[in-house]
Design an enzyme around this catalytic site. Structure first.
Site, mmCIF file in Angstrom:
data_model
loop_
_atom_site.group_PDB
_atom_site.id
_atom_site.type_symbol
_atom_site.label_atom_id
_atom_site.label_comp_id
_atom_site.label_asym_id
_atom_site.label_seq_id
_atom_site.Cartn_x
_atom_site.Cartn_y
_atom_site.Cartn_z
ATOM 1 C CB SER A 86 4.204 -3.405 -3.579
ATOM 2 O OG SER A 86 3.171 -2.496 -3.911
ATOM 3 C CG ASP B 181 -1.030 1.128 2.476
ATOM 4 O OD1 ASP B 181 -1.514 1.212 1.330
ATOM 5 O OD2 ASP B 181 0.122 0.690 2.682
ATOM 6 C CG HIS C 164 -0.107 -1.501 -0.709
ATOM 7 N ND1 HIS C 164 0.295 -0.230 -0.361
ATOM 8 C CD2 HIS C 164 0.747 -1.916 -1.677
ATOM 9 C CE1 HIS C 164 1.354 0.113 -1.080
ATOM 10 N NE2 HIS C 164 1.653 -0.893 -1.887
#
EC number: 3.1.1.53
Length: 424
Positions: free
Chosen positions: A40, A326, A329
């Site tokens: 991600s 967050d 990330h």
């Protein structure tokens, strides 16, 4: 020896003007022939699908999203796709390969085949898997995952008993016991074939311990037999423990061919997926960026264990991962490491990437590429430069010739001046 003062003077001038060219803690590439595998933190498609669009989710610079040089999937990893039903077909090709994934299979997920299993074994499997991947991608351009067709002549189907949480193992397939067989002391076989790739990475796994079923203990035994060459690969259970063991995997590098999977005891396993390796290349070390969680979650160091010199350079941040989207990330330190993908660099080394190939105040360790001619600093002010001797020799010859020419010219004019005075 007469060159030494000039030699040191040049180095001193370089140091004085601040041209140090230190190694930087980034991943980069020599040219446009590179590729990144990720999750991600480099999945541009995942960002595009979020609402609102928020690139702070990534550690990758958004300018690279349309490069066509990234294969990444949020929530996944190459290891996870290789072994489990949660699948993404990682595919890419390049001379310089970079990996920034692995965090989506860590002790935080606590995977084990059975309730009495052992996640430590799966961390060991992860390390062994990435060791093979990194070694092979230093000599191959292309990686993808392929299905492995197999033929089992019995009526039993693959069982999904090896699962934990949302993860269900399907590579290798575990063929259930036939209904007419009373216990697990039986021989079972299945044919499988590998074709279309230069080499393959396939799993060969066993339960390394005493497996209990209906008051009987069984020792796992698995073999792959290459029917074309006669070579056999096998594992037998050697441990006497009855609890706390799990599925130990070895990751074989196999050529194309026709194979027979054989089990002499317990259940038959047969590979269903493989890493397909294609297009051999000149040896080029891969680059691996540490893939870990914020400290609130447990991570592992298996990609670091797998990434060893000379086939792999490992890059890491010195601080905790703290994202801005967050906590997991958008970390500034890892964003900085990936920023090296925005430009070409001539030299990779153990200490980092060198931006220039002329001189440096740091001697590159395990260098690869066109690296600067430099050595270590013996004082804070004076770097001692070590150059290719040929330019030094040529410079000495030129200086020697220049001195001779100057002496000859001086003698000529002195003699000529004396003659003129004599005639005057």
């Amino acid at each position: 020896m007469f060159l030494l003062p000039r030699f040191c003077l040049v180095c001193s001038i370089i140091g004085t003007f601040g041209f140090e060219n230190p190694p930087t803690n980034v991943v980069s590439h020599f040219n446009d022939d590179w590729f990144l595998f990720g999750d991600s933190r480099s999945d541009c498609n995942h960002v595009v699908n979020t609402n609102p669009r928020n690139y702070s989710y990534m550690d990758l610079n958004p300018a690279l999203c349309d490069s066509g040089k990234i294969s990444s999937k949020a929530g996944n990893s190459i290891f996870r796709s290789f072994h489990f039903t949660d699948f993404y077909n990682y595919t890419g090709e390049g001379q310089q390969i970079i990996f920034y994934e692995g965090v989506n299979f860590t002790p935080y997920h606590a995977f084990k085949c059975t309730s009495a299993g052992n996640n430590d074994i799966w961390m060991q499997n992860k390390g062994l898997f990435y060791t093979q991947v990194y070694k092979k991608m230093a000599v191959y351009r292309s990686l993808t995952l392929v299905n492995v067709p197999y033929v089992y002549n019995g009526s039993a189907q693959p069982t999904a008993f090896c699962k934990s949480g949302s993860l269900i193992l399907n590579n290798p397939a575990y063929i259930a016991r036939e209904a007419n067989v009373g216990d697990y002391y039986y021989k079972s076989e299945a044919d499988f074939s590998l074709s279309g790739c230069d080499e393959y990475i396939v799993p060969l796994c066993i339960f390394n311990g005493k497996f209990l079923s209906n008051t009987k203990y069984y020792d796992d035994s698995q073999y792959y037999f290459n029917k074309d060459t006669g070579v056999i690969y096998g594992l037998n259970s050697t441990e006497t423990i009855t609890t706390g063991f799990d599925f130990n995997c070895h990751y074989l590098v196999l050529p194309s061919g026709n194979y027979l999977a054989i089990s002499n005891e317990l259940l038959l396993t047969v590979p269903t997926k493989a890493i397909c390796l294609n297009k051999r290349k000149v040896f080029t070390p891969v680059q691996v960026v540490d893939s870990r969680w914020n400290n609130a979650r447990q991570s592992d160091n298996m990609t670091a264990v797998a990434c060893q010199l000379p086939y792999c350079y490992f890059r890491n941040s010195t601080s905790n991962y703290v994202g801005i989207h967050d906590v997991n990330h958008g970390d500034a330190g890892f964003t900085s490491i990936l920023s090296g993908l925005l430009y070409d660099s001539p030299c990779f080394s153990q200490q980092g990437v060198f931006r220039y190939d002329n001189v440096s105040t740091v001697w590159p360790l395990f260098p690869f590429g066109n690296c600067p001619t430099a050595a270590s600093i013996i004082s804070s002010d004076l770097p001692i430069c070590v150059y290719d001797p040929l330019p030094i020799i040529l410079l000495g010859i030129l200086l020697g010739v220049a001195v001779i020419v100057i002496v000859v010219l001086l003698l000529y004019f002195m003699v000529d001046n004396g003659i003129r005075q004599h005639y005057a």
